[in-house]
Design an enzyme around this catalytic site. Structure first.
Site, PDB file in Angstrom:
ATOM      1  N   CYS A   1      -1.437   5.640   9.148  1.00  0.00           N
ATOM      2  CA  CYS A   1      -1.782   4.372   8.503  1.00  0.00           C
ATOM      3  C   CYS A   1      -2.903   4.664   7.510  1.00  0.00           C
ATOM      4  O   CYS A   1      -2.871   5.672   6.811  1.00  0.00           O
ATOM      5  CB  CYS A   1      -2.185   3.330   9.536  1.00  0.00           C
ATOM      6  SG  CYS A   1      -3.590   3.808  10.568  1.00  0.00           S
TER       7      CYS A   1
ATOM      8  N   ARG B   1       0.840  -1.207   0.000  1.00  0.00           N
ATOM      9  CA  ARG B   1       0.000   0.000   0.000  1.00  0.00           C
ATOM     10  C   ARG B   1       0.871   1.251   0.000  1.00  0.00           C
ATOM     11  O   ARG B   1       0.576   2.229  -0.698  1.00  0.00           O
ATOM     12  CB  ARG B   1      -0.952   0.003   1.194  1.00  0.00           C
ATOM     13  CG  ARG B   1      -2.035  -1.065   1.126  1.00  0.00           C
ATOM     14  CD  ARG B   1      -3.004  -0.943   2.281  1.00  0.00           C
ATOM     15  NE  ARG B   1      -3.840   0.248   2.173  1.00  0.00           N
ATOM     16  CZ  ARG B   1      -4.643   0.694   3.138  1.00  0.00           C
ATOM     17  NH1 ARG B   1      -4.685   0.066   4.297  1.00  0.00           N
ATOM     18  NH2 ARG B   1      -5.371   1.770   2.951  1.00  0.00           N
TER      19      ARG B   1
END
Length: 278
Positions: free
Chosen positions: A233, A175
């Site tokens: 995150c 990611r």
């Protein structure tokens, strides 16, 4: 290690006359609420707390899990029996992210004594601990949130920290690199951020690596005592787990609560891809 309690230590403390308040934060990212799992079996004395409804605000421009309204959060904690002068222990199903979010929120809101059950429910049962379906009757707590005890970052603060200090990206490496993005509209990372998946802070059983191991890992990334460190995150949940890992390692860190879900929602914010900070 004051932020951590082991299953063996919890077994001893829970048998005392005034055990810590115990909160069950069962939660699966993208999954249903954890209440059915709690009802099927939980640690004796635990009260269920819903992450989406009580530990976060409504999804929107501030991200998928923005800071909750302090009145809602305070009411949830008092319902669960949280008291200002009494210790709290939090746990989840073993991943650790949800319990770390509760740990971080309570500490941010001024509670002085909150610990994370390392390894969560699986560690408890592996140590021979029993589960129950009994929902405990708890007295109303008196905890009133007083935000500001732990540092937070907004989008501008995160961007600035990535330039002058160290901003860690706690998501999976793919990611960060922009190879996949299962949740947000844009793939990639905040320019200048360094990849540091929080999954690498734990062993195969979900328990944190020893403090020395964590300290060595973060030192290699530039996160040493005295360094200015922030973490983000996807939505401020797994990053709380990394802030906790950093605390175990002796490195204070700020949390960018809005995280990538907030950052990527603004098309004017820059996006970097690839393995390097950018």
């Amino acid at each position: 290690m004051d932020a951590i309690i082991t299953a063996t230590e919890w077994a001893s403390e829970s048998a005392g006359e005034r055990p810590p308040t115990l909160l069950d934060i069962r939660y699966r990212p993208g999954g249903p609420p954890g209440r059915p799992e709690y009802d099927a079996g939980h640690l004796p004395g635990a009260v269920y707390v819903d992450l989406d409804a009580e530990l976060a605000g409504a999804p929107g421009p501030r991200g998928r899990h923005p800071l909750p309204d302090t009145e809602v959060f305070g009411a949830a904690m008092r319902r669960a029996g949280v008291r200002a002068g009494h210790p709290v222990v939090v746990y989840d199903g073993g991943l650790g992210w949800a319990a770390a979010r509760a740990w971080w929120l309570l500490r941010w809101a001024g509670h002085p004594s909150v610990r994370f059950l390392d390894g969560g429910l699986p560690a408890w049962t592996a140590a021979g601990g029993q589960l129950t379906r009994e929902v405990p009757a708890v007295d109303e707590g008196d905890f009133v949130p007083r935000p500001g005890a732990l540092p937070v970052l907004d989008a501008d603060g995160a961007a600035a920290l990535a330039r002058r200090g160290l901003l860690l990206d706690a998501r999976a490496g793919e990611r960060y690199r922009g190879e996949v993005e299962p949740l947000d509209a844009v793939a990639g990372h905040i320019p200048g951020a360094v990849s540091a998946p929080t999954t690498e802070n734990v062993a195969g059983d979900g328990r944190f690596h020893p403090a020395k191991t964590l300290a060595d890992r973060f030192a290699e990334l530039g996160a040493e005592p005295g360094a200015e460190v922030g973490v983000y995150c996807g939505s401020g949940v797994s990053a709380a787990h990394e802030v906790l890992a950093l605390a175990v390692a002796g490195v204070p860190a700020a949390l960018y609560v809005g995280s990538w879900s907030e950052w990527s929602s603004d098309p004017d914010r820059p996006v970097a891809t690839g393995a390097q900070p950018g």
